[in-house]
Scaffold this motif. Structure first.
Motif, mmCIF file in Angstrom:
data_model
loop_
_atom_site.group_PDB
_atom_site.id
_atom_site.type_symbol
_atom_site.label_atom_id
_atom_site.label_comp_id
_atom_site.label_asym_id
_atom_site.label_seq_id
_atom_site.Cartn_x
_atom_site.Cartn_y
_atom_site.Cartn_z
ATOM 1 N N LEU A 102 30.848 -33.107 6.916
ATOM 2 C CA LEU A 102 31.940 -32.415 7.602
ATOM 3 C C LEU A 102 33.229 -32.498 6.784
ATOM 4 C CD1 LEU A 102 31.331 -33.591 11.285
ATOM 5 C CD2 LEU A 102 31.025 -31.276 10.394
ATOM 6 N N HIS A 103 33.448 -33.632 6.143
ATOM 7 C CA HIS A 103 34.672 -33.797 5.365
ATOM 8 C C HIS A 103 34.647 -32.984 4.073
ATOM 9 C CE1 HIS A 103 35.304 -37.256 8.081
ATOM 10 N NE2 HIS A 103 36.578 -37.062 7.807
ATOM 11 N N TRP A 104 33.472 -32.568 3.639
ATOM 12 C CA TRP A 104 33.419 -31.675 2.489
ATOM 13 C C TRP A 104 34.134 -30.365 2.787
ATOM 14 C CZ3 TRP A 104 32.465 -32.064 -2.484
ATOM 15 C CH2 TRP A 104 31.727 -33.145 -2.963
ATOM 16 N N VAL A 105 34.121 -29.956 4.042
ATOM 17 C CA VAL A 105 34.837 -28.731 4.437
ATOM 18 C C VAL A 105 36.331 -28.917 4.202
ATOM 19 C CG1 VAL A 105 35.347 -27.147 6.324
ATOM 20 C CG2 VAL A 105 33.063 -28.163 6.127
ATOM 21 N N GLY A 106 36.861 -30.063 4.626
ATOM 22 C CA GLY A 106 38.278 -30.330 4.403
ATOM 23 C C GLY A 106 38.629 -30.385 2.931
ATOM 24 N N LEU A 107 37.748 -31.002 2.137
ATOM 25 C CA LEU A 107 37.986 -31.050 0.694
ATOM 26 C C LEU A 107 37.963 -29.649 0.096
ATOM 27 C CD1 LEU A 107 38.360 -32.575 -1.929
ATOM 28 C CD2 LEU A 107 35.895 -33.027 -1.975
ATOM 29 N N GLY A 108 37.055 -28.816 0.581
ATOM 30 C CA GLY A 108 36.995 -27.441 0.084
ATOM 31 C C GLY A 108 38.239 -26.650 0.437
ATOM 32 N N LEU A 109 38.753 -26.857 1.642
ATOM 33 C CA LEU A 109 39.986 -26.172 2.046
ATOM 34 C C LEU A 109 41.168 -26.619 1.192
ATOM 35 C CD1 LEU A 109 39.608 -26.282 5.942
ATOM 36 C CD2 LEU A 109 39.331 -24.291 4.451
ATOM 37 N N ALA A 110 41.223 -27.915 0.890
ATOM 38 C CA ALA A 110 42.309 -28.417 0.041
ATOM 39 C C ALA A 110 42.214 -27.817 -1.360
ATOM 40 C CB ALA A 110 42.259 -29.944 -0.022
#
Length: 355
Positions: A102-110
């Motif tokens: 799930l946190h990969w999504v946040g990293l991708g958005l960043a």
């Protein structure tokens, strides 16, 4: 540095476009303030040091990594970023792997936010509204930090991930500033005839599900029993045997002192020569006139992280202890004299009367 660099770049762009002088003042003021802040910080640090507060340790002599280390630095920097964003699987319980995904999504958005900021860094007719000064400074700060991590010498392992920790808030802010303007303007229209926009509904529903899943994973992890401090056994033993002041390596010293709530003061020493360690310490801890240290914490096997002082090195420096006790992976070596009298490097920079 990012503020000064962006201000200088904007001034150069204004000069190339031959804009009116009244448009120069803000960036010129920012550039002057950035330059002045550097010297003001040096003056402040000298004043703090003069009055016995703290002094800033000098930077390593070798700041630029050799070419042979750049590839390894790149790998370690990427791993550090994964760890900071919660997208790392290292040391994670298998039941929490979904949380990392799930946190990969946040990293991708960043990462997407940074990419948009770089593409729209300089003003243009195509992207006139997304080149504001704040976004430029954030992008410059992010790139500078990444470059320092890859080509510098500070990111030696994941234990040094804090050196680039600023990438987490910078990435979050860039994502929030740069990505929403990419969406069609009608998606933000709250009038009744636009509320049924299917693409907007899908995007915002997916974001809502992602946030809810992340919150659920957080609550699930928070329900687990907390892990005890790694030095809990050692700290309990020292407090129970009335060992109130001693010496140890950096990691064992600080954590043990904290775990005991200050009942036991363990001062850090260097692992090679057992001299005073000036990093995050106080001169009063090593003054024989104010303190007495009568034990040393050594590691049974210093090669096992987080390591510790070698028993052989301790005996070589302080002699044969009066008593030895094995406490978990550590050996408490007790002496019948004040060990501070044999410490080297007791003179602290900026502190009069030490030595």
């Amino acid at each position: 540095a990012p503020i000064a660099g962006v201000a200088a770049a904007r001034l150069a762009m204004l000069a190339l476009r031959r804009r009116a002088l009244r448009e120069y003042w803000y960036d010129a003021a920012l550039l002057a303030a950035a330059a002045a802040s550097y010297e003001l910080a040096n003056v402040s640090l000298r004043a703090i040091r003069k009055f016995g507060g703290y002094y800033q340790a000098p930077l390593p002599k070798q700041l630029i990594a050799p070419t042979s280390q750049v590839r390894g630095n790149l790998h370690m920097t990427l791993q550090s970023i994964q760890l900071l964003f919660g997208a790392s699987y290292q040391g994670r319980h298998p039941q929490l792997n979904l949380s990392a995904e799930l946190h990969w999504v946040g990293l991708g958005l960043a990462a997407a936010g940074l990419a948009v900021a770089v593409v729209t860094f300089f003003p243009s007719r195509t992207f006139p509204s997304r080149t504001d000064r704040v976004s430029q400074i954030l992008a410059a700060a992010t790139i500078c930090t990444l470059v320092a991590g890859v080509f510098g010498t500070l990111i030696q392992s994941l234990s040094y991930a804090h050196e680039v920790a600023i990438l987490l808030p910078l990435g979050a802010v860039l994502a929030g500033r740069m990505l929403p303007p990419l969406l069609p303007a009608r998606w933000w229209d709250t009038s009744s005839e636009q509320r049924s926009s299917r693409p907007a509904t899908v995007v915002f529903s997916l974001l809502g599900i992602w946030l809810a899943a992340g919150l659920a994973a957080l609550c699930f992890a928070a329900s687990w029993a907390p892990l005890g401090p790694p030095q809990q056994q050692l700290a309990t033993w020292l407090a129970g045997h009335h060992c109130t002041a001693g010496l140890a390596g950096y990691w064992q010293a600080n954590s043990t002192t904290v775990v005991t709530g200050g009942q036991v003061l363990v001062a850090p020493v260097t692992p090679e020569s057992l001299d005073v360690r000036h990093w995050e310490s106080s001169s009063a801890w090593y003054d024989p006139a104010q303190s007495r240290a009568d034990f040393v914490i050594a590691a049974s096997d210093p090669s096992v992280p987080p390591g510790g002082l070698s028993i052989l090195t301790v005996r070589k420096r302080f002699g044969q202890p009066a008593r030895e006790y094995t406490v978990g992976p550590y050996v408490v070596m007790v002496y019948d004299y004040n060990l501070l009298t044999r410490l080297g490097g007791r003179a602290f920079p900026g502190v009069p009367g030490t030595g």
